[in-house]
Write a protein that holds these residues in place. Structure first.
Motif, short mmCIF file in Angstrom:
data_model
loop_
_atom_site.label_atom_id
_atom_site.label_comp_id
_atom_site.label_asym_id
_atom_site.label_seq_id
_atom_site.Cartn_x
_atom_site.Cartn_y
_atom_site.Cartn_z
N ARG A 11 0.65 -9.76 -3.55
CA ARG A 11 1.69 -8.90 -4.14
C ARG A 11 1.15 -7.89 -5.14
O ARG A 11 1.92 -7.14 -5.74
CB ARG A 11 2.73 -9.76 -4.84
CG ARG A 11 3.55 -10.57 -3.91
CD ARG A 11 4.61 -11.33 -4.63
NE ARG A 11 5.36 -12.14 -3.68
CZ ARG A 11 6.12 -13.13 -4.01
NH1 ARG A 11 6.26 -13.47 -5.28
NH2 ARG A 11 6.76 -13.81 -3.10
N GLY A 12 -0.14 -7.81 -5.35
CA GLY A 12 -0.72 -6.96 -6.38
C GLY A 12 -0.41 -5.49 -6.19
O GLY A 12 -0.02 -4.79 -7.13
N ILE A 25 7.37 -6.77 -2.42
CA ILE A 25 7.22 -7.99 -3.22
C ILE A 25 7.98 -9.15 -2.57
O ILE A 25 7.51 -10.28 -2.53
CB ILE A 25 7.69 -7.75 -4.66
CG1 ILE A 25 6.70 -6.83 -5.39
CG2 ILE A 25 7.84 -9.05 -5.42
CD1 ILE A 25 7.18 -6.36 -6.74
N ALA A 26 9.16 -8.85 -2.04
CA ALA A 26 9.98 -9.90 -1.44
C ALA A 26 9.41 -10.42 -0.13
O ALA A 26 9.58 -11.59 0.20
CB ALA A 26 11.39 -9.38 -1.21
N LEU A 57 0.83 -1.20 0.00
CA LEU A 57 0.00 0.00 0.00
C LEU A 57 0.86 1.26 0.00
O LEU A 57 0.57 2.23 -0.70
CB LEU A 57 -0.94 -0.01 1.21
CG LEU A 57 -1.89 1.17 1.32
CD1 LEU A 57 -2.81 1.23 0.12
CD2 LEU A 57 -2.68 1.09 2.61
N ILE A 58 1.94 1.23 0.76
CA ILE A 58 2.84 2.39 0.81
C ILE A 58 3.45 2.64 -0.57
O ILE A 58 3.49 3.78 -1.04
CB ILE A 58 3.95 2.17 1.86
CG1 ILE A 58 3.34 2.15 3.27
CG2 ILE A 58 5.01 3.25 1.77
CD1 ILE A 58 4.30 1.71 4.34
N LYS A 97 3.32 -4.79 -6.77
CA LYS A 97 3.67 -4.84 -8.19
C LYS A 97 3.17 -3.60 -8.92
O LYS A 97 3.87 -3.05 -9.77
CB LYS A 97 3.08 -6.09 -8.84
CG LYS A 97 3.79 -7.35 -8.46
CD LYS A 97 3.18 -8.55 -9.16
CE LYS A 97 3.88 -9.83 -8.77
NZ LYS A 97 3.28 -10.99 -9.43
N THR A 98 1.96 -3.14 -8.57
CA THR A 98 1.44 -1.92 -9.18
C THR A 98 2.28 -0.71 -8.78
O THR A 98 2.56 0.16 -9.61
CB THR A 98 -0.03 -1.71 -8.76
OG1 THR A 98 -0.77 -2.89 -9.09
CG2 THR A 98 -0.63 -0.52 -9.46
N GLY A 99 2.69 -0.64 -7.53
CA GLY A 99 3.56 0.45 -7.08
C GLY A 99 4.90 0.43 -7.80
O GLY A 99 5.42 1.49 -8.18
N LEU A 100 5.44 -0.76 -8.01
CA LEU A 100 6.70 -0.88 -8.75
C LEU A 100 6.53 -0.42 -10.19
O LEU A 100 7.38 0.29 -10.73
CB LEU A 100 7.21 -2.32 -8.69
CG LEU A 100 8.56 -2.60 -9.33
CD1 LEU A 100 9.66 -1.84 -8.61
CD2 LEU A 100 8.85 -4.09 -9.30
#
Length: 82
Positions: free
Chosen positions: A54-55, A46-47, A3-4, A58-61
């Motif tokens: 992890r959604g 993610i790790a 979320l962050i 992954k979106t933040g990345l």
């Protein structure tokens, strides 16, 4: 962490839109490290989370990665001044 990183990516994306305006390109010099920190937070998220959750990370990345690429491209075009 997910979320962050997602919220960090949204803030970075909004900042990127502002930095696209003429004479505000200098904002990319601050935007790229800001988004890089968000990408690091997303990678940690993610790790550390289970594969089912992890959604958001992954979106933040993805958001932070897009911001970094566009910011670098914008700096190459105008040198960060224009």
């Amino acid at each position: 962490m997910g979320l962050i990183s997602l919220l960090w990516g949204i803030v970075a994306m909004l900042w990127m839109i502002v930095a696209l305006f003429p004479l505000l390109g200098w904002g990319n010099w601050f935007l790229i490290p800001f988004a890089a920190i968000g990408a690091i937070i997303a990678a940690i998220g993610i790790a550390l989370t289970s594969p089912a959750n992890r959604g958001r990370a992954k979106t933040g990345l993805l958001l932070n990665g897009i911001v970094i690429v566009v910011g670098i491209f914008r700096l190459m075009l105008g040198g960060g001044i224009i």
